[in-house]
Design a protein around this motif. Structure first.
Motif, PDB file in Angstrom:
ATOM      1  N   SER A  97       0.838  -1.196   0.000  1.00 29.47           N
ATOM      2  CA  SER A  97       0.000   0.000   0.000  1.00 29.47           C
ATOM      3  C   SER A  97       0.876   1.249   0.000  1.00 29.47           C
ATOM      4  CB  SER A  97      -0.905  -0.005   1.228  1.00 29.47           C
ATOM      5  OG  SER A  97      -0.129  -0.052   2.415  1.00 29.47           O
ATOM      6  N   PRO A  98       0.333   2.400  -0.400  1.00 32.53           N
ATOM      7  CA  PRO A  98       1.121   3.641  -0.400  1.00 32.53           C
ATOM      8  C   PRO A  98       1.638   3.958   0.998  1.00 32.53           C
ATOM      9  CG  PRO A  98      -0.887   3.921  -1.660  1.00 32.53           C
ATOM     10  CD  PRO A  98      -1.009   2.594  -0.963  1.00 32.53           C
ATOM     11  N   GLY A  99       2.795   4.590   1.032  1.00 30.11           N
ATOM     12  CA  GLY A  99       3.374   4.981   2.303  1.00 30.11           C
ATOM     13  C   GLY A  99       4.752   4.397   2.511  1.00 30.11           C
ATOM     14  N   TYR A 100       5.248   4.571   3.730  1.00 31.35           N
ATOM     15  CA  TYR A 100       6.595   4.124   4.080  1.00 31.35           C
ATOM     16  C   TYR A 100       6.579   2.672   4.542  1.00 31.35           C
ATOM     17  CZ  TYR A 100      11.003   3.699   6.580  1.00 31.35           C
ATOM     18  OH  TYR A 100      12.221   3.263   7.016  1.00 31.35           O
ATOM     19  N   HIS A 101       7.591   1.912   4.135  1.00 29.71           N
ATOM     20  CA  HIS A 101       7.703   0.510   4.533  1.00 29.71           C
ATOM     21  C   HIS A 101       9.139   0.194   4.922  1.00 29.71           C
ATOM     22  CE1 HIS A 101       3.696  -0.462   2.827  1.00 29.71           C
ATOM     23  NE2 HIS A 101       4.025   0.454   1.934  1.00 29.71           N
ATOM     24  N   ASN A 102       9.316  -0.507   6.035  1.00 26.87           N
ATOM     25  CA  ASN A 102      10.629  -1.020   6.418  1.00 26.87           C
ATOM     26  C   ASN A 102      10.905  -2.336   5.702  1.00 26.87           C
ATOM     27  OD1 ASN A 102      11.519   0.909   8.384  1.00 26.87           O
ATOM     28  ND2 ASN A 102       9.987   0.099   9.780  1.00 26.87           N
ATOM     29  N   TYR A 103      12.183  -2.629   5.492  1.00 25.60           N
ATOM     30  CA  TYR A 103      12.557  -3.952   5.007  1.00 25.60           C
ATOM     31  C   TYR A 103      13.988  -4.254   5.441  1.00 25.60           C
ATOM     32  CZ  TYR A 103      15.511  -2.144   1.168  1.00 25.60           C
ATOM     33  OH  TYR A 103      16.490  -1.544   0.426  1.00 25.60           O
ATOM     34  N   TRP A 104      14.348  -5.519   5.422  1.00 23.03           N
ATOM     35  CA  TRP A 104      15.716  -5.962   5.665  1.00 23.03           C
ATOM     36  C   TRP A 104      15.858  -7.360   5.090  1.00 23.03           C
ATOM     37  CZ3 TRP A 104      12.065  -5.137   9.459  1.00 23.03           C
ATOM     38  CH2 TRP A 104      11.583  -6.273  10.111  1.00 23.03           C
ATOM     39  N   MET A 105      17.063  -7.853   5.081  1.00 22.10           N
ATOM     40  CA  MET A 105      17.340  -9.199   4.562  1.00 22.10           C
ATOM     41  C   MET A 105      17.854 -10.085   5.687  1.00 22.10           C
ATOM     42  SD  MET A 105      19.193  -8.045   0.998  1.00 22.10           S
ATOM     43  CE  MET A 105      20.126  -6.756   1.820  1.00 22.10           C
ATOM     44  N   LEU A 106      17.557 -11.367   5.590  1.00 24.49           N
ATOM     45  CA  LEU A 106      18.059 -12.353   6.532  1.00 24.49           C
ATOM     46  C   LEU A 106      19.082 -13.241   5.823  1.00 24.49           C
ATOM     47  CD1 LEU A 106      14.777 -13.430   8.378  1.00 24.49           C
ATOM     48  CD2 LEU A 106      16.560 -11.892   9.211  1.00 24.49           C
ATOM     49  N   VAL A 107      20.297 -13.267   6.344  1.00 24.38           N
ATOM     50  CA  VAL A 107      21.368 -14.089   5.783  1.00 24.38           C
ATOM     51  C   VAL A 107      21.852 -15.026   6.881  1.00 24.38           C
ATOM     52  CG1 VAL A 107      23.637 -14.114   4.697  1.00 24.38           C
ATOM     53  CG2 VAL A 107      22.034 -12.254   4.194  1.00 24.38           C
ATOM     54  N   ASP A 108      21.579 -16.299   6.726  1.00 18.60           N
ATOM     55  CA  ASP A 108      21.923 -17.284   7.759  1.00 18.60           C
ATOM     56  C   ASP A 108      21.367 -16.873   9.119  1.00 18.60           C
ATOM     57  OD1 ASP A 108      23.269 -18.869   5.930  1.00 18.60           O
ATOM     58  OD2 ASP A 108      25.205 -17.927   6.310  1.00 18.60           O
ATOM     59  N   GLY A 109      20.152 -16.338   9.113  1.00 19.67           N
ATOM     60  CA  GLY A 109      19.487 -15.980  10.356  1.00 19.67           C
ATOM     61  C   GLY A 109      19.856 -14.619  10.909  1.00 19.67           C
ATOM     62  N   ALA A 110      20.786 -13.908  10.282  1.00 18.36           N
ATOM     63  CA  ALA A 110      21.214 -12.592  10.759  1.00 18.36           C
ATOM     64  C   ALA A 110      20.547 -11.491   9.936  1.00 18.36           C
ATOM     65  CB  ALA A 110      22.727 -12.460  10.673  1.00 18.36           C
ATOM     66  N   VAL A 111      20.167 -10.401  10.616  1.00 15.08           N
ATOM     67  CA  VAL A 111      19.598  -9.244   9.935  1.00 15.08           C
ATOM     68  C   VAL A 111      20.716  -8.521   9.189  1.00 15.08           C
ATOM     69  CG1 VAL A 111      18.516  -6.994  10.247  1.00 15.08           C
ATOM     70  CG2 VAL A 111      17.713  -8.961  11.572  1.00 15.08           C
ATOM     71  N   VAL A 112      20.555  -8.354   7.896  1.00 16.39           N
ATOM     72  CA  VAL A 112      21.555  -7.694   7.062  1.00 16.39           C
ATOM     73  C   VAL A 112      20.881  -6.534   6.332  1.00 16.39           C
ATOM     74  CG1 VAL A 112      23.168  -7.958   5.142  1.00 16.39           C
ATOM     75  CG2 VAL A 112      22.852  -9.827   6.773  1.00 16.39           C
ATOM     76  N   LEU A 113      21.532  -5.386   6.330  1.00 19.74           N
ATOM     77  CA  LEU A 113      20.971  -4.207   5.689  1.00 19.74           C
ATOM     78  C   LEU A 113      21.383  -4.119   4.231  1.00 19.74           C
ATOM     79  CD1 LEU A 113      21.495  -1.494   8.457  1.00 19.74           C
ATOM     80  CD2 LEU A 113      19.471  -2.901   8.015  1.00 19.74           C
ATOM     81  N   ASP A 114      20.552  -3.460   3.455  1.00 16.64           N
ATOM     82  CA  ASP A 114      20.837  -3.159   2.058  1.00 16.64           C
ATOM     83  C   ASP A 114      21.789  -1.964   2.028  1.00 16.64           C
ATOM     84  OD1 ASP A 114      20.857  -2.341  -0.563  1.00 16.64           O
ATOM     85  OD2 ASP A 114      18.682  -2.380  -0.813  1.00 16.64           O
ATOM     86  N   PRO A 115      23.024  -2.119   1.555  1.00 17.48           N
ATOM     87  CA  PRO A 115      23.974  -0.999   1.574  1.00 17.48           C
ATOM     88  C   PRO A 115      23.653   0.091   0.565  1.00 17.48           C
ATOM     89  CG  PRO A 115      24.937  -2.868   0.414  1.00 17.48           C
ATOM     90  CD  PRO A 115      23.625  -3.354   0.991  1.00 17.48           C
ATOM     91  N   GLY A 116      22.679  -0.156  -0.314  1.00 18.29           N
ATOM     92  CA  GLY A 116      22.380   0.812  -1.348  1.00 18.29           C
ATOM     93  C   GLY A 116      21.346   1.847  -0.966  1.00 18.29           C
ATOM     94  N   THR A 117      20.744   1.742   0.237  1.00 17.55           N
ATOM     95  CA  THR A 117      19.733   2.701   0.661  1.00 17.55           C
ATOM     96  C   THR A 117      20.012   3.111   2.111  1.00 17.55           C
ATOM     97  OG1 THR A 117      18.208   1.006   1.474  1.00 17.55           O
ATOM     98  CG2 THR A 117      18.004   1.642  -0.831  1.00 17.55           C
ATOM     99  N   ASN A 118      19.283   4.092   2.566  1.00 16.57           N
ATOM    100  CA  ASN A 118      19.460   4.573   3.932  1.00 16.57           C
ATOM    101  C   ASN A 118      18.917   3.569   4.944  1.00 16.57           C
ATOM    102  OD1 ASN A 118      20.670   7.007   3.234  1.00 16.57           O
ATOM    103  ND2 ASN A 118      18.692   8.036   2.982  1.00 16.57           N
ATOM    104  N   ALA A 119      19.407   3.654   6.171  1.00 15.76           N
ATOM    105  CA  ALA A 119      18.949   2.790   7.257  1.00 15.76           C
ATOM    106  C   ALA A 119      18.267   3.628   8.329  1.00 15.76           C
ATOM    107  CB  ALA A 119      20.122   2.019   7.868  1.00 15.76           C
TER     108      ALA A 119
END
Length: 257
Positions: A3-25
């Motif tokens: 839906s329109p608006g702001y959304h959080n996201y992240w990636m899981l790598v071997d069970g660890a939260v990993v951030l996308d280095p290409g966008t702000n955190a």
């Protein structure tokens, strides 16, 4: 589709939260997240526009009641520095669970919303204080253990709900935060010009604190954070007599589904 608006996201790598280095955190869900926004056609009230802009100040104050330093974000309206004699009403704005004092500016764009509303003449100039809703040691540490602003060796837990004076956070707000703001900013210090509002967990804190302190706040806002029932109001005659406005809102997308 989201839906329109702001959304959080992240990636899981071997069970660890990993951030996308290409966008702000940003902070959310008790850890850093990436974010993206789906624009809503015709909605521009939170966009950066060519209008007079207020300032967002970062300040530290010492809370004697918990023997701890606290960090706050403070929005001052565009004419705050120009008119040294003017005094302003204050809104104390609380974040949701898993977030902190940054989110109202970094994700919520509170400053841009107020700048735009002021430029359109839809709101009066005000100061907005954004404080964390966590306190050292309250209910034990959240995910991640002790955090910034906590006393040495203390966990950083929720500020507490209920209890005398609106719980531990209510006592901190009334005894430490509000007096510090009134002493360091040009505020209108009477209850008629002081409001409190919050999202989710911050809405619940707003509920218990304003019910416990109707002599402190005249305007109350709760966003997807519980409600104040007619029974609550009847049990608190001072709330009924003193509070000028009670605003309660919930999202619609979740209810529709």
């Amino acid at each position: 589709p989201q839906s329109p608006g702001y959304h959080n996201y992240w990636m899981l790598v071997d069970g660890a939260v990993v951030l996308d280095p290409g966008t702000n955190a940003f902070i959310g869900y008790s850890h850093m997240c990436n974010g993206f926004e789906i624009p809503e056609p015709g909605v521009t009230y939170y966009d950066l526009k060519d209008v007079p802009h207020g300032n967002v100040l970062i300040r530290n104050y010492f809370a004697k009641s918990i023997n701890s330093w606290r960090r706050i974000f403070v929005y001052t309206p565009p004419d705050y520095e120009k008119n040294a004699k003017a005094r302003y009403p204050v809104l104390y704005l609380q974040h949701g669970g898993g977030e902190d004092e940054r989110v109202w500016i970094e994700m919520g764009r509170t400053n841009l919303i107020l700048d735009n509303l002021l430029a359109e003449g839809k709101v009066k100039p005000m100061i907005v204080v954004m404080e964390t809703s966590y306190m050292p040691g309250a209910f034990g540490p959240p995910a991640g253990g002790a955090g910034r602003g906590a006393a040495p060796g203390a966990g950083r837990g929720f500020g507490g709900f209920g209890g005398p004076g609106g719980g531990p956070y209510g006592q901190l707000m009334v005894n430490d935060l509000i007096p510090w703001i009134d002493a360091n900013f040009r505020t209108r210090t009477d209850r008629d010009h002081r409001a409190m509002a919050g999202l989710s967990m911050g809405g619940m804190q707003t509920r218990v604190i304003t019910l416990a302190h109707p002599e402190v706040f005249s305007h109350v806002g709760m966003f997807s954070g519980g409600s104040i029932s007619p029974e609550d109001v009847e049990k608190s005659p001072n709330f009924k007599n003193k509070v000028k406005l009670l605003f309660v809102s919930y999202g619609s997308r979740e209810l529709d589904n």
